[in-house]
Scaffold this active site. Structure first.
Site, PDB file in Angstrom:
ATOM      1  N   TYR B 280      -5.823  -0.497  10.306  1.00 10.07           N
ATOM      2  CA  TYR B 280      -5.556   0.815   9.716  1.00 10.07           C
ATOM      3  C   TYR B 280      -4.339   1.479  10.366  1.00 10.07           C
ATOM      4  O   TYR B 280      -4.293   1.670  11.586  1.00 10.07           O
ATOM      5  CB  TYR B 280      -6.778   1.704   9.898  1.00 10.07           C
ATOM      6  CG  TYR B 280      -6.899   2.770   8.854  1.00 10.07           C
ATOM      7  CD1 TYR B 280      -7.351   2.469   7.588  1.00 10.07           C
ATOM      8  CD2 TYR B 280      -6.556   4.090   9.141  1.00 10.07           C
ATOM      9  CE1 TYR B 280      -7.463   3.459   6.621  1.00 10.07           C
ATOM     10  CE2 TYR B 280      -6.673   5.080   8.184  1.00 10.07           C
ATOM     11  CZ  TYR B 280      -7.131   4.749   6.920  1.00 10.07           C
ATOM     12  OH  TYR B 280      -7.239   5.726   5.963  1.00 10.07           O
ATOM     13  N   TYR B 328       2.769  -0.309   2.043  1.00  9.92           N
ATOM     14  CA  TYR B 328       2.146  -0.886   0.836  1.00  9.92           C
ATOM     15  C   TYR B 328       1.554   0.216  -0.013  1.00  9.92           C
ATOM     16  O   TYR B 328       1.808   0.295  -1.225  1.00  9.92           O
ATOM     17  CB  TYR B 328       1.050  -1.886   1.222  1.00  9.92           C
ATOM     18  CG  TYR B 328       0.361  -2.484   0.018  1.00  9.92           C
ATOM     19  CD1 TYR B 328       0.911  -3.574  -0.658  1.00  9.92           C
ATOM     20  CD2 TYR B 328      -0.830  -1.944  -0.471  1.00  9.92           C
ATOM     21  CE1 TYR B 328       0.297  -4.103  -1.786  1.00  9.92           C
ATOM     22  CE2 TYR B 328      -1.450  -2.471  -1.591  1.00  9.92           C
ATOM     23  CZ  TYR B 328      -0.884  -3.547  -2.246  1.00  9.92           C
ATOM     24  OH  TYR B 328      -1.495  -4.060  -3.363  1.00  9.92           O
TER      25      TYR B 328
END
Lengths: 129, 382
Positions: B280, B328
């Site tokens: 993360y 992304y």
């Protein structure tokens, strides 16, 4: 949109009443003796429910600090940039505040001051010399 | 043979998706993952969902089941911020291992960019404590900036090292046609982007995107005739230390230490065994703190490692090979699920143009709140 005004509840009412009287109140556990912030119905260290209120001297040290350039709402954007600090109080607990009276860095000594916010009074910190 | 396996995965396009809704993204992702697994909706007996900012509901799993026409034997929705996707995978594995379900669809998605008209930052700031944080104009980036300042002070991490993390994520996104942001940038570009909250610049912060992603977690004995290589869930773990940053016991050590130790321990592995990590990365500092707290690098070394290229595909520890939340895309709970889907694709050898050669073991990690809640998942190609 106005800046958020803290909404006291039964856990926190004594703290905010203290702020209104320019008194920084915090809890100490009568079982394990540790201080805690924020106030709550239980000691987060030992889960005892026998807690006492004490009044802090109002002095501490900056543990970390950031200068915010993009605030969360228009009300804060007008203040930008502003500093948000985590302050370690001499009594051994930590709280968050904006820094007044200059730019703080980690380790900067500060003292608690009070500001009106809506119908409440919130603690802030200023740099002490 | 391990009892829980990932049998299907799918992610939608990410970015600004005209016409997408929270439920349409859930549907595309969920049905896509089922098709990938070769399963019909009627074969799914478990459904796990997360939460939505654009279509918030107390019972999102029921909302989605009704929307798509699914009647699962078990359904639940979990709302734990950025850690939710990994937690759902852990919960799905537990359900199939306990024998309650055969095939669990784990689905996430939100149109957080197009559906919130620029209000996502303000909405996210409202997760701060109403009495003790929100009055001070604390934003999520500001909370992570407090972490970064402390980390830099204690361990000598530099802004250039944080920038190198952002550059690496962007380099990976450039290799990924689906990524939301694919324009290359340099360390200087990061350093010259405007401050959001010192020391974090704009390019130290993750994106806000529309998108959805899903996986199917199946009991191994229900997954005998798969079209795709079987991906085992080898170990999972969680760690929780606080919710609000004002109450965090440490600004440099977090629950990811425990979650990774438990997940790797249950898998019988150590950090150096892992071929690729999908961790993360809501901010550059998030990734750095987690890499060190989880034991992939010694204290104060992850920044220098990033600057030396160790996190790149082909480097010592390829990290966020899809481009991460930083490049992304980040679509709420789906942001964390993109990491899961990427790990599955890497382990299957499907990551065209960005494949980590010989990847057999992956660790996926999610973090919710301000490094508050953590979940690690170790996946392996059978």
């Amino acid at each position: 949109m106005e800046k958020p005004v803290p909404r006291p509840n039964a856990d926190s009412a004594p703290f905010w009443e203290g702020c209104a009287a320019h008194e920084f109140r915090f809890q100490r556990c009568n079982s394990c003796g540790k201080p805690q912030f924020y106030s709550r119905a239980v000691c987060a260290h030992c889960q005892a429910t026998d807690l006492s209120w004490e009044v802090a001297a109002g002095e501490g040290t900056v543990h970390s600090v950031t200068t915010v350039h993009r605030g969360p709402s228009v009300a804060f954007k007008e203040d930008s940039p502003y500093q948000v600090a985590l302050v370690d109080m001499d009594e051994g607990f930590r709280f968050m505040a904006n820094v007044r009276g200059g730019e703080a860095e980690i380790g900067t000594p500060v003292r608690v001051i009070y500001e009106k916010r809506g119908d409440q009074t919130i603690p802030q910190v200023e740099i002490r010399g | 043979m391990k009892k829980a396996v990932v049998t299907g995965s799918y992610s939608t396009k990410v970015g600004e998706l005209e016409g997408a809704t929270c439920m349409s993204l859930h549907t595309e992702a969920g049905l896509g993952a089922l098709a990938d697994a070769g399963l019909a909706v009627s074969e799914v007996d478990g459904l796990l969902c997360a939460y939505s900012f654009t279509e918030p509901h107390l019972m999102l799993a029921s909302v989605f089941a009704e929307y798509v026409g699914m009647k699962p034997a078990y359904a639940s929705a979990v709302s734990m911020g950025g850690v939710t996707a990994c937690m759902l995978v852990m919960q799905a594995a537990a359900l199939v291992e306990a024998g309650y379900c055969r095939h669990v669809l784990v689905v996430t998605g939100d149109n957080r960019l197009s559906g919130m008209r620029g209000n996502a930052v303000q909405a996210l700031a409202e997760v701060g404590n109403q009495q003790y944080e929100q009055p001070y104009g604390m934003t999520i980036p500001a909370a992570y900036a407090l972490v970064a300042q402390r980390y830099m002070s204690e361990f000598g991490v530099t802004s250039e090292q944080l920038a190198a993390i952002a550059v690496t994520m962007r380099e990976h996104a450039v290799l990924n046609p689906k990524a939301h942001m694919k324009t290359p940038f340099t360390v200087d570009d990061v350093m010259n982007s405007r401050f959001i909250a010192t020391p974090l610049h704009l390019l130290d912060c993750c994106l806000i995107s529309d998108g959805g992603a899903a996986v199917v977690v199946s009991a191994a004995d229900a997954a005998a005739d798969l079209k795709k290589p079987r991906i085992d869930i080898l170990g999972t773990g969680q760690g929780h230390t606080h919710e609000y940053i004002v109450a965090a016991p440490s600004l440099t050590d977090y629950g990811c230490k425990r979650s990774a130790a438990d997940a790797l321990g249950r898998a019988g592995l150590k950090p150096s065994d892992i071929d690729v990590v999908e961790i993360y990365d809501s901010f550059t500092i998030t990734l750095l703190a987690e890499l060190e707290s989880m034991g992939f690098f010694e204290r104060g070394e992850a920044g220098a490692a990033a600057a030396a290229g160790d996190l790149k595909i082909g480097g010592k520890l390829p990290c966020n090979t899809h481009g991460g939340l930083l490049s992304y895309g980040h679509s709420g709970a789906a942001g964390g699920m993109f990491h899961v889907v990427e790990a599955v694709e890497q382990l299957r050898g499907e990551a065209d143009g960005r494949q980590v050669e010989g990847a057999e073991l992956a660790l996926v990690h999610g973090d919710g709140g301000i490094l508050s809640a953590h979940c690690s998942v170790v996946l392996g190609r059978a």
